[in-house]
Enzyme design. Sequence first.
Site, mmCIF file in Angstrom:
data_model
loop_
_atom_site.group_PDB
_atom_site.id
_atom_site.type_symbol
_atom_site.label_atom_id
_atom_site.label_comp_id
_atom_site.label_asym_id
_atom_site.label_seq_id
_atom_site.Cartn_x
_atom_site.Cartn_y
_atom_site.Cartn_z
ATOM 1 N N ALA A 65 68.559 60.768 82.270
ATOM 2 C CA ALA A 65 68.340 60.041 81.982
ATOM 3 C C ALA A 65 67.470 59.943 81.119
ATOM 4 C CB ALA A 65 68.562 59.476 83.761
ATOM 5 N N GLY A 109 70.280 64.339 84.323
ATOM 6 C CA GLY A 109 71.797 63.229 84.232
ATOM 7 C C GLY A 109 72.988 63.976 83.252
ATOM 8 N N GLU A 112 74.651 66.411 84.586
ATOM 9 C CA GLU A 112 75.128 65.559 85.597
ATOM 10 C C GLU A 112 76.654 65.246 85.140
ATOM 11 O OE1 GLU A 112 71.729 63.454 86.776
ATOM 12 O OE2 GLU A 112 73.066 63.860 89.394
ATOM 13 N N GLU A 132 65.202 65.848 88.383
ATOM 14 C CA GLU A 132 64.230 64.838 88.811
ATOM 15 C C GLU A 132 63.151 65.087 90.153
ATOM 16 O OE1 GLU A 132 67.780 66.005 88.055
ATOM 17 O OE2 GLU A 132 69.062 64.514 87.570
HETATM 18 N N1 CAA Z 1 64.274 60.146 78.368
HETATM 19 C C1 CAA Z 1 64.063 59.628 77.871
HETATM 20 N N2 CAA Z 1 62.983 60.943 76.853
HETATM 21 C C2 CAA Z 1 63.286 61.729 76.542
HETATM 22 C C3 CAA Z 1 64.132 62.628 77.438
HETATM 23 C C4 CAA Z 1 64.289 61.640 78.868
HETATM 24 N N3 CAA Z 1 65.168 62.583 79.451
HETATM 25 N N4 CAA Z 1 64.009 64.175 77.066
HETATM 26 C C5 CAA Z 1 63.224 64.292 75.973
HETATM 27 N N5 CAA Z 1 63.150 62.946 75.881
HETATM 28 C C6 CAA Z 1 62.146 62.494 74.551
HETATM 29 C C7 CAA Z 1 60.457 63.161 74.241
HETATM 30 O O1 CAA Z 1 60.280 62.140 75.291
HETATM 31 C C8 CAA Z 1 60.164 63.038 72.885
HETATM 32 O O2 CAA Z 1 60.355 61.511 72.860
HETATM 33 P P1 CAA Z 1 58.931 61.502 71.548
HETATM 34 O O3 CAA Z 1 58.873 62.349 70.186
HETATM 35 O O4 CAA Z 1 58.840 59.838 71.339
HETATM 36 O O5 CAA Z 1 57.450 61.510 72.290
HETATM 37 C C9 CAA Z 1 62.007 63.045 72.550
HETATM 38 O O6 CAA Z 1 63.329 63.519 73.472
HETATM 39 C C10 CAA Z 1 61.505 64.853 72.608
HETATM 40 O O7 CAA Z 1 61.210 65.097 73.273
HETATM 41 P P2 CAA Z 1 60.003 66.739 74.137
HETATM 42 O O8 CAA Z 1 58.941 66.814 72.603
HETATM 43 O O9 CAA Z 1 59.490 66.643 75.004
HETATM 44 O O10 CAA Z 1 61.088 67.502 73.488
HETATM 45 P P3 CAA Z 1 60.459 68.991 74.037
HETATM 46 O O11 CAA Z 1 61.102 70.471 73.101
HETATM 47 O O12 CAA Z 1 59.344 69.550 73.555
HETATM 48 O O13 CAA Z 1 61.010 69.512 75.713
HETATM 49 C C11 CAA Z 1 62.541 69.211 77.538
HETATM 50 C C12 CAA Z 1 62.341 69.154 75.707
HETATM 51 C C13 CAA Z 1 62.365 70.844 78.096
HETATM 52 C C14 CAA Z 1 63.981 69.157 77.430
HETATM 53 C C15 CAA Z 1 61.689 68.182 77.450
HETATM 54 O O14 CAA Z 1 62.092 67.107 76.393
HETATM 55 C C16 CAA Z 1 62.174 67.184 78.932
HETATM 56 O O15 CAA Z 1 61.492 68.052 79.910
HETATM 57 N N6 CAA Z 1 62.822 66.224 79.052
HETATM 58 C C17 CAA Z 1 62.807 65.099 80.626
HETATM 59 C C18 CAA Z 1 63.865 66.438 81.053
HETATM 60 C C19 CAA Z 1 64.230 65.495 82.306
HETATM 61 O O16 CAA Z 1 63.463 65.324 83.246
HETATM 62 N N7 CAA Z 1 66.004 64.649 82.683
HETATM 63 C C20 CAA Z 1 66.207 64.004 83.947
HETATM 64 C C21 CAA Z 1 65.779 62.725 83.565
HETATM 65 S S1 CAA Z 1 65.842 62.024 85.260
HETATM 66 C C22 CAA Z 1 67.445 62.008 85.721
HETATM 67 O O17 CAA Z 1 68.491 62.448 84.488
HETATM 68 C C23 CAA Z 1 67.766 61.068 87.020
HETATM 69 C C24 CAA Z 1 69.808 60.968 86.882
HETATM 70 O O18 CAA Z 1 69.764 61.162 87.807
HETATM 71 C C25 CAA Z 1 70.562 60.730 86.607
#
Ligand code: CAA
Length: 258
Positions: A65, A109, A112, A132
């Site tokens: 998400a 998400g 999921e 999460e």
């Molecule tokens: N939401 C919003 N933006 C996201 C994102 C997310 N879930 N995942 C990545 N991005 C964005 C980053 O913020 C970044 O944007 P900027 O360049 O503007 O900073 C861009 O995508 C590239 O990401 P990274 O620089 O972080 O890329 P990376 O290769 O270093 O890392 C990653 C990749 C490990 C996937 C890391 O991006 C990450 O940990 N993302 C979040 C994963 C996460 O926690 N997902 C769960 C979300 S909560 C959810 O999903 C709730 C639910 O149950 C529905």
Amino acid sequence: MAFETITVETRDHVGVVRLDRPEALNALNAALLGELATAIARFEDDAAIGAVVLTGSEKAFAAGADIKEMAERTYPQTLIDDFMAGTWLAASRARKPVIAAVSGYALGGGCELAMMCDIVLATESARFGLPEITLGVIPGAGGTQRLVRAVGKAKAMEMILSGRFMTAEEAERAGLVSRIVPDAELLDEAVKVGEKIASMSLPAVIHAKASVNRAFETSLEEGLLYERSVFYSLFATEDQKEGMAAFVEKRQARFRDR
Ligand code: CAA
């Protein structure tokens, strides 16, 4: 309607939706989820389509998400909006089979969403996780329920409590992924599976999918009764006559979804 966060195409009898927010690793924001729901609904309504493939980029199926969009949410707003209902449920509500073609991150998400699909194909680079907990929340789009059913309690607990990711290989061994395919062949292979499904009788496909899903919803006895009555009902279709006649006559069946 032109889409901005996804691309949509039709390949013969298969609808293909590609999540397309590369700047956010395909994070699922409201706009994308709305467009995805619209695209799925169109394919559901299109009699020429027999299956849908859902894919992302090489780097990410979807990284979850959209955290930036969620960060300032309050509890009352989240509750009143019923945040995880509505468009979030589109893939899980499809009656036609949906195949996830996963490369790179399928997190939160995104994982999921893949689990809402009926079949998951993945490349070696795929990483599945429900991180999460690292954000101070828990999975909200079915992760605590579907991951347990897919891989069992031990792995699901470890992933959900610690945020550990699973490799494609581990996910395949555990039953989350049906097959690992080479990077270059992911989409073609998913479309091939979709095309194969689309060549079957749609009433049989819809009943088969619903019957398998029933296994997660009910007791074995109830599920067996459900399967049996659906099996009987398929003898009312022209496609059953065609399918069995084609076997006897040693020719390819030509199903007409009747
Ligand atoms: N939401 C919003 N933006 C996201 C994102 C997310 N879930 N995942 C990545 N991005 C964005 C980053 O913020 C970044 O944007 P900027 O360049 O503007 O900073 C861009 O995508 C590239 O990401 P990274 O620089 O972080 O890329 P990376 O290769 O270093 O890392 C990653 C990749 C490990 C996937 C890391 O991006 C990450 O940990 N993302 C979040 C994963 C996460 O926690 N997902 C769960 C979300 S909560 C959810 O999903 C709730 C639910 O149950 C529905």
